[in-house]
Write a protein that holds these residues in place. Structure first.
Motif, PDB file in Angstrom:
ATOM      1  N   UNK A   1       0.852  -1.169   0.000  1.00 62.44           N
ATOM      2  CA  UNK A   1       0.000   0.000   0.000  1.00 62.44           C
ATOM      3  C   UNK A   1       0.898   1.232   0.000  1.00 62.44           C
ATOM      4  N   UNK A   2       0.529   2.228  -0.779  1.00 69.40           N
ATOM      5  CA  UNK A   2       1.310   3.460  -0.840  1.00 69.40           C
ATOM      6  C   UNK A   2       0.802   4.452   0.202  1.00 69.40           C
ATOM      7  N   UNK A   7      -3.415   7.398   3.256  1.00 67.08           N
ATOM      8  CA  UNK A   7      -4.005   8.670   3.672  1.00 67.08           C
ATOM      9  C   UNK A   7      -5.485   8.712   3.308  1.00 67.08           C
ATOM     10  N   UNK A   8      -5.828   8.297   2.104  1.00 68.01           N
ATOM     11  CA  UNK A   8      -7.235   8.300   1.696  1.00 68.01           C
ATOM     12  C   UNK A   8      -8.059   7.331   2.538  1.00 68.01           C
ATOM     13  N   UNK A  51      -0.587  13.175   8.205  1.00 72.38           N
ATOM     14  CA  UNK A  51      -0.823  11.731   8.108  1.00 72.38           C
ATOM     15  C   UNK A  51       0.160  11.082   7.132  1.00 72.38           C
ATOM     16  N   UNK A  52       0.480  11.771   6.050  1.00 72.31           N
ATOM     17  CA  UNK A  52       1.438  11.232   5.085  1.00 72.31           C
ATOM     18  C   UNK A  52       2.818  11.095   5.711  1.00 72.31           C
ATOM     19  N   UNK A  53       3.203  12.072   6.510  1.00 70.21           N
ATOM     20  CA  UNK A  53       4.493  11.999   7.202  1.00 70.21           C
ATOM     21  C   UNK A  53       4.515  10.793   8.136  1.00 70.21           C
ATOM     22  N   UNK A  54       3.433  10.596   8.876  1.00 65.70           N
ATOM     23  CA  UNK A  54       3.341   9.456   9.788  1.00 65.70           C
ATOM     24  C   UNK A  54       3.439   8.133   9.032  1.00 65.70           C
ATOM     25  N   UNK A  62       6.352   5.732  -0.802  1.00 63.80           N
ATOM     26  CA  UNK A  62       5.737   6.995  -1.195  1.00 63.80           C
ATOM     27  C   UNK A  62       4.910   6.837  -2.465  1.00 63.80           C
ATOM     28  N   UNK A  63       3.870   7.635  -2.527  1.00 66.07           N
ATOM     29  CA  UNK A  63       3.027   7.655  -3.725  1.00 66.07           C
ATOM     30  C   UNK A  63       3.359   8.889  -4.542  1.00 66.07           C
ATOM     31  N   UNK A  64       2.452   9.286  -5.381  1.00 70.95           N
ATOM     32  CA  UNK A  64       2.684  10.417  -6.275  1.00 70.95           C
ATOM     33  C   UNK A  64       2.341  11.747  -5.584  1.00 70.95           C
TER      34      UNK A  64
END
Length: 67
Positions: A1-2, A7-8, A51-54, A62-64
């Motif tokens: 999972x990215x 996050x989503x 949340x992305x940092x976490x 990482x994603x796009x």
């Protein structure tokens, strides 16, 4: 999972939980729904998402959107 998908998923989960709490516990929980929405809009404009940092620190690739 990215990171993007995580996050989503997390944001969707928080919206559903806050809606349920707002309906069954107290309408003040709808403020959490508003906070999640504002945070999503802010992240889409600035690219900064706590949340992305976490999730990056948790080891997700990482994603796009949150590179």
């Amino acid at each position: 999972m990215s990171v993007d998908r995580a996050v989503m998923l997390f944001a969707g989960f928080m919206v559903l939980v806050s809606l349920a709490l707002g309906v069954f516990v107290s309408p003040y929980w709808f403020w959490l729904t508003a906070f999640v929405g504002v945070n999503l809009m802010q992240a889409s404009i600035t690219g900064f998402c706590p949340a992305a940092i976490f999730f990056k620190k948790m080891g997700l690739k990482p994603g796009v959107a949150f590179s």
